[in-house]
Motif scaffolding. Structure first.
Motif, mmCIF file in Angstrom:
data_model
loop_
_atom_site.group_PDB
_atom_site.id
_atom_site.type_symbol
_atom_site.label_atom_id
_atom_site.label_comp_id
_atom_site.label_asym_id
_atom_site.label_seq_id
_atom_site.Cartn_x
_atom_site.Cartn_y
_atom_site.Cartn_z
ATOM 1 N N VAL A 73 -4.600 34.553 65.391
ATOM 2 C CA VAL A 73 -5.171 33.444 64.638
ATOM 3 C C VAL A 73 -5.294 33.835 63.168
ATOM 4 O O VAL A 73 -5.811 34.914 62.849
ATOM 5 C CB VAL A 73 -6.565 33.065 65.190
ATOM 6 C CG1 VAL A 73 -7.146 31.878 64.421
ATOM 7 C CG2 VAL A 73 -6.494 32.765 66.680
ATOM 8 N N GLY A 74 -4.830 32.974 62.277
ATOM 9 C CA GLY A 74 -4.999 33.186 60.838
ATOM 10 C C GLY A 74 -5.807 32.049 60.245
ATOM 11 O O GLY A 74 -5.392 30.893 60.321
ATOM 12 N N LEU A 75 -6.964 32.346 59.675
ATOM 13 C CA LEU A 75 -7.804 31.339 59.034
ATOM 14 C C LEU A 75 -7.531 31.349 57.536
ATOM 15 O O LEU A 75 -7.510 32.416 56.907
ATOM 16 C CB LEU A 75 -9.286 31.607 59.295
ATOM 17 C CG LEU A 75 -9.725 31.807 60.747
ATOM 18 C CD1 LEU A 75 -11.237 32.011 60.813
ATOM 19 C CD2 LEU A 75 -9.298 30.637 61.616
ATOM 20 N N CYS A 76 -7.313 30.177 56.956
ATOM 21 C CA CYS A 76 -7.108 30.041 55.518
ATOM 22 C C CYS A 76 -5.982 30.967 55.045
ATOM 23 O O CYS A 76 -4.871 30.904 55.560
ATOM 24 C CB CYS A 76 -8.419 30.322 54.780
ATOM 25 S SG CYS A 76 -8.405 29.807 53.044
ATOM 26 N N THR A 77 -6.270 31.899 54.120
ATOM 27 C CA THR A 77 -5.231 32.799 53.621
ATOM 28 C C THR A 77 -4.851 33.880 54.621
ATOM 29 O O THR A 77 -3.924 34.653 54.356
ATOM 30 C CB THR A 77 -5.687 33.461 52.307
ATOM 31 O OG1 THR A 77 -6.957 34.095 52.517
ATOM 32 C CG2 THR A 77 -5.820 32.434 51.193
ATOM 33 N N GLY A 78 -5.522 33.938 55.753
ATOM 34 C CA GLY A 78 -5.091 34.844 56.811
ATOM 35 C C GLY A 78 -3.686 34.526 57.293
ATOM 36 O O GLY A 78 -2.995 35.383 57.852
ATOM 37 N N ALA A 79 -3.239 33.275 57.057
ATOM 38 C CA ALA A 79 -1.878 32.902 57.433
ATOM 39 C C ALA A 79 -0.850 33.745 56.695
ATOM 40 O O ALA A 79 0.253 33.987 57.202
ATOM 41 C CB ALA A 79 -1.649 31.418 57.140
ATOM 42 N N PHE A 80 -1.183 34.221 55.485
ATOM 43 C CA PHE A 80 -0.242 35.055 54.745
ATOM 44 C C PHE A 80 -0.043 36.402 55.423
ATOM 45 O O PHE A 80 1.052 36.970 55.374
ATOM 46 C CB PHE A 80 -0.730 35.239 53.306
ATOM 47 C CG PHE A 80 -0.538 34.021 52.453
ATOM 48 C CD1 PHE A 80 0.584 33.893 51.651
ATOM 49 C CD2 PHE A 80 -1.463 32.993 52.456
ATOM 50 C CE1 PHE A 80 0.776 32.763 50.863
ATOM 51 C CE2 PHE A 80 -1.288 31.862 51.671
ATOM 52 C CZ PHE A 80 -0.161 31.744 50.876
ATOM 53 N N ALA A 81 -1.087 36.941 56.051
ATOM 54 C CA ALA A 81 -0.938 38.186 56.804
ATOM 55 C C ALA A 81 -0.041 37.969 58.019
ATOM 56 O O ALA A 81 0.810 38.801 58.344
ATOM 57 C CB ALA A 81 -2.302 38.713 57.224
ATOM 58 N N LEU A 82 -0.214 36.819 58.700
ATOM 59 C CA LEU A 82 0.640 36.516 59.848
ATOM 60 C C LEU A 82 2.086 36.314 59.397
ATOM 61 O O LEU A 82 3.024 36.736 60.083
ATOM 62 C CB LEU A 82 0.134 35.270 60.570
ATOM 63 C CG LEU A 82 -0.936 35.463 61.650
ATOM 64 C CD1 LEU A 82 -2.191 36.114 61.082
ATOM 65 C CD2 LEU A 82 -1.290 34.137 62.296
ATOM 66 N N GLY A 83 2.258 35.684 58.236
ATOM 67 C CA GLY A 83 3.606 35.505 57.712
ATOM 68 C C GLY A 83 4.250 36.832 57.362
ATOM 69 O O GLY A 83 5.443 37.057 57.634
ATOM 70 N N ALA A 84 3.481 37.744 56.769
ATOM 71 C CA ALA A 84 4.011 39.062 56.416
ATOM 72 C C ALA A 84 4.401 39.860 57.650
ATOM 73 O O ALA A 84 5.318 40.682 57.605
ATOM 74 C CB ALA A 84 2.984 39.834 55.591
ATOM 75 N N ALA A 85 3.708 39.616 58.759
ATOM 76 C CA ALA A 85 4.034 40.306 60.011
ATOM 77 C C ALA A 85 5.225 39.681 60.724
ATOM 78 O O ALA A 85 5.666 40.189 61.756
ATOM 79 C CB ALA A 85 2.814 40.309 60.929
ATOM 80 N N GLY A 86 5.732 38.552 60.200
ATOM 81 C CA GLY A 86 6.860 37.875 60.824
ATOM 82 C C GLY A 86 6.487 37.024 62.012
ATOM 83 O O GLY A 86 7.374 36.539 62.727
ATOM 84 N N LEU A 87 5.201 36.774 62.216
ATOM 85 C CA LEU A 87 4.749 36.036 63.401
ATOM 86 C C LEU A 87 4.859 34.523 63.236
ATOM 87 O O LEU A 87 4.742 33.788 64.217
ATOM 88 C CB LEU A 87 3.297 36.414 63.729
ATOM 89 C CG LEU A 87 3.052 37.892 64.024
ATOM 90 C CD1 LEU A 87 1.586 38.142 64.353
ATOM 91 C CD2 LEU A 87 3.928 38.376 65.171
ATOM 92 N N LEU A 88 5.071 34.055 62.004
ATOM 93 C CA LEU A 88 5.165 32.611 61.771
ATOM 94 C C LEU A 88 6.609 32.125 61.658
ATOM 95 O O LEU A 88 6.834 30.924 61.495
ATOM 96 C CB LEU A 88 4.407 32.227 60.494
ATOM 97 C CG LEU A 88 2.904 32.494 60.461
ATOM 98 C CD1 LEU A 88 2.311 32.036 59.137
ATOM 99 C CD2 LEU A 88 2.199 31.822 61.618
ATOM 100 N N ASP A 89 7.568 33.021 61.740
ATOM 101 C CA ASP A 89 8.970 32.635 61.563
ATOM 102 C C ASP A 89 9.373 31.555 62.569
ATOM 103 O O ASP A 89 9.199 31.717 63.779
ATOM 104 C CB ASP A 89 9.886 33.844 61.728
ATOM 105 C CG ASP A 89 9.712 34.858 60.600
ATOM 106 O OD1 ASP A 89 9.037 34.513 59.610
ATOM 107 O OD2 ASP A 89 10.244 35.975 60.714
ATOM 108 N N GLY A 90 9.893 30.444 62.036
ATOM 109 C CA GLY A 90 10.353 29.359 62.887
ATOM 110 C C GLY A 90 9.244 28.548 63.522
ATOM 111 O O GLY A 90 9.505 27.713 64.396
ATOM 112 N N ARG A 91 8.012 28.734 63.096
ATOM 113 C CA ARG A 91 6.859 28.056 63.709
ATOM 114 C C ARG A 91 6.179 27.116 62.716
ATOM 115 O O ARG A 91 6.271 27.308 61.505
ATOM 116 C CB ARG A 91 5.834 29.081 64.190
ATOM 117 C CG ARG A 91 6.254 29.924 65.383
ATOM 118 C CD ARG A 91 5.176 30.952 65.677
ATOM 119 N NE ARG A 91 5.444 31.731 66.850
ATOM 120 C CZ ARG A 91 4.967 31.468 68.065
ATOM 121 N NH1 ARG A 91 4.194 30.410 68.241
ATOM 122 N NH2 ARG A 91 5.242 32.244 69.081
#
Length: 398
Positions: free
Chosen positions: A138-156
């Motif tokens: 789960v990424g809250l607010c700018t936590g989404a940038f950490a998920l993006g950096a980990a490659g977990l948001l690719d294609g989502r």
């Protein structure tokens, strides 16, 4: 079988057709035996805001079983070497490190300190490992940038604070960023918009794990609405962060050649022009302009233009007495029907209903202010009574 041209264009640019339904994915992997769904790890970094960091700590870290809320086990984990500095110069010392993430069935990143900086490599590796072992991330607010950096948001699909959504889309082009949503549930990956929307997503997690009664009990304890954000298909309207948008541009747009075209569009929303004309002003073909514009703002140019026109209409409905037909003309819509359709899709109400509700709220606020002023005046009069004249009896007053 080759798809019809019209269908292909709708797939390539969803603004040319109905919006696709959001499909929540199942968990990618079965939860590892050493992980427990009721164990929630909150990954904390230095330099992040205190409020966002405290949201999951409060929701999942306080025992509220007396109110009918099932208990979670919270692990506050440092994502880097401490002490962790937060809002106001406060320093935090998390009781756990990255190793504790191996026990969590849910891992939450409440915020990341920089929308352009890279999170520590060990933290990103821990997030990827948790996800591969079936944990919900789960990424809250700018936590989404950490998920993006980990490659977990690719294609989502994903969301973040509307102000940072263009940067997220530009930094991670394979992510389908939707700045309108309060939160996005893609099964094993969830993201939320800014600040208070993080509470909405945490309540959604409780609702998903333990049902609406438990989520409602928690919401009552926190004195919050029990549900905002994506609604069931039967709901009449959907809460979104669209109503909070302003005309701010991405922080790094100033150096881009398209900046002048975007600024011109914002200054001439009252005129009728389309994306073809914007592309011509940029001396680009429509295809090149669409691609460059999406990379710059995170949105297709047609959808961006419609959103800006609706926001302008919203302001005029609040601040002027123009009729809905006049508002449509002053915002560049070709007809009042076009305004009504886009306005309802973006804000969940018709222009007339929005204006009525806005003015009712304003009148209620003014009435409350008058009552408070009257009460304050009464208290001051009681504290400083009018002196009696010599020989005067009984009540005093003017």
């Amino acid at each position: 079988m080759r798809q019809p041209r019209e269908l292909r264009s709708m797939i390539e640019d969803p603004t040319h057709g109905p919006e696709p339904a959001k499909v929540r994915r199942p968990f990618a992997e079965k939860l590892s035996a050493r992980r427990r769904r009721e164990v929630v790890a909150v990954l904390l970094f230095s330099g992040t805001p205190m409020f966002e960091s405290a949201i999951p700590l409060s929701v999942f870290g306080v025992d509220r079983q007396d109110a009918g809320v099932p208990r979670y086990r919270l692990l506050a984990c440092a994502g880097e070497e401490g002490p962790l500095r937060t809002t106001g110069g406060l320093e935090l010392r998390a009781p756990y490190g990255l190793g504790a993430l191996s026990r969590a069935g849910t891992v939450i990143v409440p915020a990341w300190r920089s929308i352009t900086g890279q999170p520590p490599a060990p933290a990103l590796a821990a997030l990827r490992r948790a996800h591969s072992e079936g944990a919900r991330i789960v990424g809250l607010c700018t936590g989404a940038f950490a998920l993006g950096a980990a490659g977990l948001l690719d294609g989502r699909p994903a969301t973040t604070h509307w102000m940072y959504a263009p940067t997220l889309a530009k930094r991670y082009p394979s992510v389908h960023v939707d700045p309108r949503e309060l939160y996005v549930d893609d099964g094993d990956i969830m993201t939320s918009a800014g600040t208070a929307a993080g509470i909405d997503l945490c309540l959604h997690i409780v609702r998903q794990d333990h049902g609406p009664e438990a989520a409602g009990a928690l919401a009552r304890r926190l004195v919050l609405p029990s549900r905002r954000g994506p609604q069931p298909a039967t709901a009449a309207a959907t809460e979104s962060q669209s109503r909070y948008f302003d005309r701010s541009l991405p922080e790094d747009i100033g150096a881009d050649p398209l900046a002048e075209v975007v600024a011109w569009a914002l200054e001439h929303l009252h005129e009728q022009f389309d994306v073809e004309q914007l592309a011509a002003r940029a001396y680009m073909s429509r295809r090149t302009f669409d691609r460059r514009f999406r990379a710059l703002t995170g949105s297709a140019p047609l959808q961006w233009l419609i959103t800006q026109r609706v926001l302008q209409a919203q302001r005029l409905l609040e601040m002027s007495d123009y009729s809905v037909d006049e508002v449509a003309g002053r915002c560049g819509f070709r007809s009042p029907v076009a305004l009504r359709g886009h306005f309802r899709r973006q804000l969940g109400a018709s222009p007339a209903a929005y204006r009525a509700a806005y003015r009712a709220r304003q009148q209620a606020a003014e009435a409350t202010g008058r009552l408070r002023h009257g009460a304050e005046t009464g208290r001051k009069a009681a504290d400083h009574p009018v002196p009696r004249l010599p020989g005067q009896r009984g009540r005093t007053g003017l």
